[in-house]
Scaffold this motif. Structure first.
Motif, PDB file in Angstrom:
ATOM      1  N   MET A   1      31.593  -3.422 -10.237  1.00 34.91           N
ATOM      2  CA  MET A   1      30.425  -3.016  -9.442  1.00 34.91           C
ATOM      3  C   MET A   1      29.187  -3.786  -9.877  1.00 34.91           C
ATOM      4  SD  MET A   1      30.932   1.126  -9.133  1.00 34.91           S
ATOM      5  CE  MET A   1      29.465   1.394  -8.157  1.00 34.91           C
ATOM      6  N   ALA A   2      28.995  -3.933 -11.159  1.00 32.52           N
ATOM      7  CA  ALA A   2      27.829  -4.674 -11.664  1.00 32.52           C
ATOM      8  C   ALA A   2      27.909  -6.124 -11.240  1.00 32.52           C
ATOM      9  CB  ALA A   2      27.758  -4.549 -13.177  1.00 32.52           C
ATOM     10  N   GLY A   3      29.113  -6.688 -11.254  1.00 31.31           N
ATOM     11  CA  GLY A   3      29.293  -8.082 -10.846  1.00 31.31           C
ATOM     12  C   GLY A   3      28.983  -8.291  -9.374  1.00 31.31           C
ATOM     13  N   ARG A   4      29.307  -7.316  -8.541  1.00 27.44           N
ATOM     14  CA  ARG A   4      29.025  -7.425  -7.099  1.00 27.44           C
ATOM     15  C   ARG A   4      27.567  -7.137  -6.782  1.00 27.44           C
ATOM     16  NH1 ARG A   4      33.846  -4.049  -5.957  1.00 27.44           N
ATOM     17  NH2 ARG A   4      32.321  -2.392  -5.767  1.00 27.44           N
ATOM     18  N   GLY A   5      26.869  -6.507  -7.717  1.00 26.18           N
ATOM     19  CA  GLY A   5      25.479  -6.146  -7.464  1.00 26.18           C
ATOM     20  C   GLY A   5      25.338  -4.760  -6.860  1.00 26.18           C
ATOM     21  N   ASP A   6      26.437  -3.986  -6.840  1.00 28.55           N
ATOM     22  CA  ASP A   6      26.371  -2.612  -6.362  1.00 28.55           C
ATOM     23  C   ASP A   6      25.622  -1.758  -7.372  1.00 28.55           C
ATOM     24  OD1 ASP A   6      27.892  -3.407  -4.241  1.00 28.55           O
ATOM     25  OD2 ASP A   6      29.769  -2.535  -4.979  1.00 28.55           O
ATOM     26  N   THR A   7      24.939  -0.755  -6.900  1.00 23.90           N
ATOM     27  CA  THR A   7      24.220   0.147  -7.793  1.00 23.90           C
ATOM     28  C   THR A   7      25.234   0.969  -8.577  1.00 23.90           C
ATOM     29  OG1 THR A   7      22.405   0.304  -6.220  1.00 23.90           O
ATOM     30  CG2 THR A   7      22.508   2.003  -7.920  1.00 23.90           C
ATOM     31  N   VAL A   8      25.098   0.948  -9.895  1.00 24.13           N
ATOM     32  CA  VAL A   8      26.018   1.666 -10.765  1.00 24.13           C
ATOM     33  C   VAL A   8      25.431   3.048 -11.051  1.00 24.13           C
ATOM     34  CG1 VAL A   8      27.144   1.708 -13.029  1.00 24.13           C
ATOM     35  CG2 VAL A   8      26.860  -0.464 -11.813  1.00 24.13           C
ATOM     36  N   THR A   9      26.128   4.086 -10.615  1.00 28.42           N
ATOM     37  CA  THR A   9      25.766   5.466 -10.943  1.00 28.42           C
ATOM     38  C   THR A   9      27.029   6.161 -11.420  1.00 28.42           C
ATOM     39  OG1 THR A   9      26.243   6.332  -8.752  1.00 28.42           O
ATOM     40  CG2 THR A   9      23.993   5.521  -9.127  1.00 28.42           C
ATOM     41  N   PHE A  10      26.844   7.260 -12.122  1.00 28.57           N
ATOM     42  CA  PHE A  10      28.009   7.986 -12.629  1.00 28.57           C
ATOM     43  C   PHE A  10      28.900   8.439 -11.479  1.00 28.57           C
ATOM     44  CE2 PHE A  10      25.122   8.229 -16.213  1.00 28.57           C
ATOM     45  CZ  PHE A  10      25.970   7.992 -17.285  1.00 28.57           C
ATOM     46  N   ALA A  11      28.276   8.960 -10.425  1.00 25.86           N
ATOM     47  CA  ALA A  11      29.053   9.465  -9.289  1.00 25.86           C
ATOM     48  C   ALA A  11      29.779   8.342  -8.561  1.00 25.86           C
ATOM     49  CB  ALA A  11      28.142  10.210  -8.324  1.00 25.86           C
ATOM     50  N   SER A  12      29.102   7.194  -8.359  1.00 24.55           N
ATOM     51  CA  SER A  12      29.745   6.098  -7.627  1.00 24.55           C
ATOM     52  C   SER A  12      30.897   5.506  -8.434  1.00 24.55           C
ATOM     53  CB  SER A  12      28.727   5.016  -7.263  1.00 24.55           C
ATOM     54  OG  SER A  12      28.198   4.405  -8.424  1.00 24.55           O
TER      55      SER A  12
ATOM     56  N   ARG B   1      30.557   6.755 -21.024  1.00 24.15           N
ATOM     57  CA  ARG B   1      29.160   7.002 -20.656  1.00 24.15           C
ATOM     58  C   ARG B   1      28.264   5.855 -21.134  1.00 24.15           C
ATOM     59  NH1 ARG B   1      28.143  11.474 -23.499  1.00 24.15           N
ATOM     60  NH2 ARG B   1      27.290  10.281 -25.213  1.00 24.15           N
ATOM     61  N   GLU B   2      28.448   5.425 -22.357  1.00 17.87           N
ATOM     62  CA  GLU B   2      27.615   4.363 -22.923  1.00 17.87           C
ATOM     63  C   GLU B   2      27.757   3.070 -22.130  1.00 17.87           C
ATOM     64  OE1 GLU B   2      29.674   6.277 -24.673  1.00 17.87           O
ATOM     65  OE2 GLU B   2      28.371   7.376 -26.035  1.00 17.87           O
ATOM     66  N   HIS B   3      28.988   2.773 -21.699  1.00 18.64           N
ATOM     67  CA  HIS B   3      29.238   1.552 -20.926  1.00 18.64           C
ATOM     68  C   HIS B   3      28.506   1.616 -19.572  1.00 18.64           C
ATOM     69  CE1 HIS B   3      31.505  -2.140 -20.326  1.00 18.64           C
ATOM     70  NE2 HIS B   3      31.788  -1.736 -19.088  1.00 18.64           N
ATOM     71  N   ILE B   4      28.557   2.785 -18.919  1.00 18.98           N
ATOM     72  CA  ILE B   4      27.876   2.962 -17.622  1.00 18.98           C
ATOM     73  C   ILE B   4      26.364   2.892 -17.817  1.00 18.98           C
ATOM     74  CG2 ILE B   4      27.441   4.597 -15.744  1.00 18.98           C
ATOM     75  CD1 ILE B   4      30.346   5.551 -16.070  1.00 18.98           C
ATOM     76  N   GLU B   5      25.846   3.536 -18.864  1.00 18.09           N
ATOM     77  CA  GLU B   5      24.397   3.505 -19.120  1.00 18.09           C
ATOM     78  C   GLU B   5      23.924   2.089 -19.394  1.00 18.09           C
ATOM     79  OE1 GLU B   5      23.961   6.353 -22.278  1.00 18.09           O
ATOM     80  OE2 GLU B   5      23.726   8.024 -20.866  1.00 18.09           O
ATOM     81  N   ALA B   6      24.723   1.302 -20.118  1.00 16.98           N
ATOM     82  CA  ALA B   6      24.354  -0.088 -20.399  1.00 16.98           C
ATOM     83  C   ALA B   6      24.281  -0.893 -19.100  1.00 16.98           C
ATOM     84  CB  ALA B   6      25.357  -0.718 -21.370  1.00 16.98           C
ATOM     85  N   ALA B   7      25.239  -0.654 -18.213  1.00 21.30           N
ATOM     86  CA  ALA B   7      25.235  -1.366 -16.925  1.00 21.30           C
ATOM     87  C   ALA B   7      24.028  -0.954 -16.092  1.00 21.30           C
ATOM     88  CB  ALA B   7      26.527  -1.093 -16.164  1.00 21.30           C
ATOM     89  N   ARG B   8      23.674   0.310 -16.144  1.00 15.57           N
ATOM     90  CA  ARG B   8      22.509   0.793 -15.390  1.00 15.57           C
ATOM     91  C   ARG B   8      21.221   0.202 -15.945  1.00 15.57           C
ATOM     92  NH1 ARG B   8      22.652   6.966 -13.827  1.00 15.57           N
ATOM     93  NH2 ARG B   8      20.660   6.218 -13.123  1.00 15.57           N
ATOM     94  N   LYS B   9      21.095   0.154 -17.274  1.00 14.24           N
ATOM     95  CA  LYS B   9      19.898  -0.429 -17.893  1.00 14.24           C
ATOM     96  C   LYS B   9      19.766  -1.904 -17.540  1.00 14.24           C
ATOM     97  CE  LYS B   9      19.500   2.715 -21.783  1.00 14.24           C
ATOM     98  NZ  LYS B   9      19.691   2.899 -23.226  1.00 14.24           N
ATOM     99  N   LYS B  10      20.904  -2.596 -17.547  1.00  7.39           N
ATOM    100  CA  LYS B  10      20.897  -4.021 -17.198  1.00  7.39           C
ATOM    101  C   LYS B  10      20.413  -4.212 -15.764  1.00  7.39           C
ATOM    102  CE  LYS B  10      23.832  -8.103 -17.065  1.00  7.39           C
ATOM    103  NZ  LYS B  10      25.202  -8.623 -17.176  1.00  7.39           N
ATOM    104  N   GLN B  11      20.910  -3.341 -14.857  1.00  2.00           N
ATOM    105  CA  GLN B  11      20.469  -3.428 -13.453  1.00  2.00           C
ATOM    106  C   GLN B  11      18.990  -3.095 -13.325  1.00  2.00           C
ATOM    107  OE1 GLN B  11      23.075  -0.920 -11.134  1.00  2.00           O
ATOM    108  NE2 GLN B  11      24.387  -2.655 -10.586  1.00  2.00           N
TER     109      GLN B  11
END
Length: 192
Positions: free
Chosen positions: A33-44, A62-72
């Motif tokens: 999702m991060a590679g495609r540019g999709d918004t990363v959320t816990f629900a998605s 959780r940490e991996h998802i939070e890191a992706a969200r911070k990067k976005q």
């Protein structure tokens, strides 16, 4: 020869393998999702990976998802599907403006609803008042008719009482006269 395992051990191993596979799938989905540019959320992420919401909040995932969200969030701009670029701050501003607009529209709706209720109440009062006035007028007319009829009946009663009194007096006089005539007849012819 290896020792025979208990069913509970086999089950525990299967659960661990399943858990590792699901966690790996979630991490792969986040990266995809991060590679495609999709918004990363816990629900998605949970939806895309086909796992429960509980798993995406588990330690390590959780940490991996939070890191992706911070990067976005740290990226200044991103391309939307419509081709327009917008920043996270811009999206937050739009969201806040939308919330304010919704609140204003709800307040306006409530004011219009209250005004409509007042207007309908006034219309009901007017209709009710008109009906009441008509009913009062009808009752007043009926009262006047009944009062006139009562007065007429009283006059007729008085007249009938007077006529009855006259008739009784006439009857008494006629009886008195009849008695005299009977006495005179019974007394016979006068002796000469």
């Amino acid at each position: 020869m290896s020792a025979k395992r208990k069913p509970s051990e086999v089950l525990a191993d299967a659960r661990r393998r399943d858990s590792r596979a699901k966690r790996a799938k979630v991490l792969a989905v986040v990266d995809e999702m991060a590679g495609r540019g999709d918004t990363v959320t816990f629900a998605s992420v949970a939806k895309a990976a086909g796992v429960s919401n509980w798993l995406v909040y588990a330690e390590g995932v959780r940490e991996h998802i939070e890191a992706a969200r911070k990067k976005q969030a740290s990226q200044p701009r991103r391309e939307t599907r419509s081709g327009m670029s917008s920043s996270t701050a811009s999206l937050r501003t739009d969201l806040e403006l939308s919330k304010q607009q919704v609140a204003a529209l709800r307040a306006e709706r409530d004011q219009l609803k209250a005004a409509l209720q007042r207007q309908l109440g006034q219309q009901l009062d007017q209709v009710g008042a008109a009906d009441l006035v008509a009913r009062v007028d009808e009752l007043t007319r009926q009262h006047e008719e009944l009062a006139a009829e009562r007065d007429t009946l009283r006059r007729e009663k008085t007249e009938l009482a007077e006529r009855l009194t006259e008739t009784e007096e006439d009857l008494a006089a006629a009886r008195s006269s009849l008695r005299r005539m009977i006495r005179t007849e019974n007394a016979g012819p006068p002796l000469a």
